[in-house]
Design an enzyme around this catalytic site. Sequence first.
Site, PDB file in Angstrom:
ATOM      1  N   TYR A 130      -3.930  34.454  48.365  1.00  0.00           N
ATOM      2  CA  TYR A 130      -4.828  33.784  47.598  1.00  0.00           C
ATOM      3  C   TYR A 130      -6.391  33.718  48.375  1.00  0.00           C
ATOM      4  O   TYR A 130      -7.090  33.292  48.284  1.00  0.00           O
ATOM      5  CB  TYR A 130      -4.315  32.892  46.494  1.00  0.00           C
ATOM      6  CG  TYR A 130      -3.821  33.104  45.067  1.00  0.00           C
ATOM      7  CD1 TYR A 130      -4.035  34.851  44.920  1.00  0.00           C
ATOM      8  CD2 TYR A 130      -2.185  33.137  44.994  1.00  0.00           C
ATOM      9  CE1 TYR A 130      -3.255  35.070  43.369  1.00  0.00           C
ATOM     10  CE2 TYR A 130      -1.451  33.842  44.501  1.00  0.00           C
ATOM     11  CZ  TYR A 130      -2.092  34.959  43.398  1.00  0.00           C
ATOM     12  OH  TYR A 130      -1.085  35.579  42.585  1.00  0.00           O
ATOM     13  N   TYR A 146      -5.545  36.234  36.010  1.00  0.00           N
ATOM     14  CA  TYR A 146      -5.305  35.336  35.756  1.00  0.00           C
ATOM     15  C   TYR A 146      -5.339  33.862  36.953  1.00  0.00           C
ATOM     16  O   TYR A 146      -5.276  32.721  36.678  1.00  0.00           O
ATOM     17  CB  TYR A 146      -4.451  34.663  35.150  1.00  0.00           C
ATOM     18  CG  TYR A 146      -2.844  34.471  35.716  1.00  0.00           C
ATOM     19  CD1 TYR A 146      -2.420  32.920  35.763  1.00  0.00           C
ATOM     20  CD2 TYR A 146      -2.147  35.997  36.682  1.00  0.00           C
ATOM     21  CE1 TYR A 146      -1.644  32.670  36.620  1.00  0.00           C
ATOM     22  CE2 TYR A 146      -1.299  35.275  37.643  1.00  0.00           C
ATOM     23  CZ  TYR A 146      -1.344  34.490  37.998  1.00  0.00           C
ATOM     24  OH  TYR A 146      -0.070  34.071  38.681  1.00  0.00           O
ATOM     25  N   ARG A 147      -5.950  34.395  37.767  1.00  0.00           N
ATOM     26  CA  ARG A 147      -6.094  34.197  39.117  1.00  0.00           C
ATOM     27  C   ARG A 147      -6.213  34.204  40.397  1.00  0.00           C
ATOM     28  O   ARG A 147      -6.266  35.750  40.297  1.00  0.00           O
ATOM     29  CB  ARG A 147      -4.180  33.233  39.433  1.00  0.00           C
ATOM     30  CG  ARG A 147      -4.445  32.471  40.759  1.00  0.00           C
ATOM     31  CD  ARG A 147      -2.217  32.320  40.980  1.00  0.00           C
ATOM     32  NE  ARG A 147      -2.949  31.033  42.499  1.00  0.00           N
ATOM     33  CZ  ARG A 147      -0.505  31.418  42.040  1.00  0.00           C
ATOM     34  NH1 ARG A 147       0.070  31.526  41.297  1.00  0.00           N
ATOM     35  NH2 ARG A 147      -0.392  30.487  43.194  1.00  0.00           N
TER      36      ARG A 147
END
Length: 514
Positions: free
Chosen positions: A92, A465-466
């Site tokens: 991420y 969601y992320r």
Amino acid sequence: MPSSPLPTGVDAGSFSAALAAFRSALGESGVLDTDQDRRTYIDPYAFGDGLDHESSAILAPAEVAEVQEVVRIANRFGVALWPVSRGKNYGYGSAAPVRRGDVILDLSRMNRVLDVDVQQANCLLEPGVSFFDLFDHLWADNIPLWMSVPGNSWGSVVGNALDRGIGYTPLGDNCEAICGLEVVLPDGELVRTGMAATGQGVTWRNYKYGYGPGWDQMFMQSNLGIVTKAGLWLQPEPEMTAAVEIAFPNFDDAGWAIDILCDLRRRDIIQHNIVFGSPVRAASVLTQRAEWYTGEGALPEEAERAMMERFGLGWWNAKISFYGPEFLVEGSMRLLRDLFEARLGKPLDFKTWHKGQPYEGSARGVPSTVGLQSVNWFGGRGGHLSFAPVMPQDGARVLAYAKRVKDIYREVGQDYYATFTIGRRHINNVSLILYDRDSPASTGRADTLFRRLVTEAAREGFAEYRGHIDYMDTIAATYDFNDHALLKLNNKVKAALDPGNIIAPGRNGIGGRA
């Protein structure tokens, strides 16, 4: 790009003065601004050299008062901060900021397990506490409480929960296990949420909501404050556990199998998030791609079948665990056998554990970094990112979506790596994208695939969601009801609490990138 970036909107003289003020607050060891320091914090999975997300410096406070002072100094000089708990958010963006030049605020020195309440089954943690730290603390003192553990455990317990990460034991929705936060606001003010806001905070970790609005969620996946303490619920050690791995031989088995598993999850017969994964998920940890296929394009089906044969896998594979008193665990095992053995034509092989036996045989969450081995799939300097849209619990819809996504992987020339992670009422389709960082063709395929998956999911009404730092704006744009009213609301709150845009500009699309 210059070797030493400046924070956005800050000239060299002002930044030099800001660094001097930060050193006065933190000491020499608390300010890291050499070339080597900055390179150390670049995303290890970045496409290319990662310098487009390079920071200008790193600050490492050790106490809450130091965090408050850093925030006040940052406001005085207009220096934006990018807070990270430990900076291990692999896949991420790790510790790297959205904007090049923003200063990383690394909270990993704040790594104390402040308290564990055995009777109430909770703990109080600083953000630098890793999953290994907490496990070791519980283990060393023989504390009969178990924790939720994600696939990669290098990261922060609190940081993972704040980013809505998950584990695979009860209480595995890690953000839901949070109970009360201590937060430094963008002006340096210190606030506590829920019952922690009372003078003594006696019930800080017992009741989440306090009096009036509940603010814990406001500080999850947000840039509205810096969390410096968190209460967290833990699982009392059960009397018994049982675990079984189920291999479903055919791709189309996803439809009926997911419906059964989701029903069991909704009724809390299965108490944990369920991983339902494809063959490459296991093979990428245990082997490299060249052992299966060296040609162009995506893995052929015969390579996938070879993986299944060597490792005893199905096309889809699920690990199910049960926890509790013996009579409940035994009853759950019988139910699972009734539901699956006739369909699969073979018995389920459960591994059982009883309290007092060596924990290695239990379904306890144990920290591990083995899953990171998947980035060696291509050899050399590997990386991964994922697109994980939230879906309804509908087996037929999941199967149809999986077929379309597998076709997209094949069209792009990428190996299909899919996991459907089953929660209480939803499914996350974790579509992992593995790539070779040193191959522009490989990173180009990864970027193309990610953007195509965003489009395909949005067409179905699904959304991530992320988000990875490269795609935060892209993902935020898919939340488009009423002309992106949610993003407008987020930005209104951001402007009210953080008018200087000091805390993590651009995180999850909030606060802008300019």
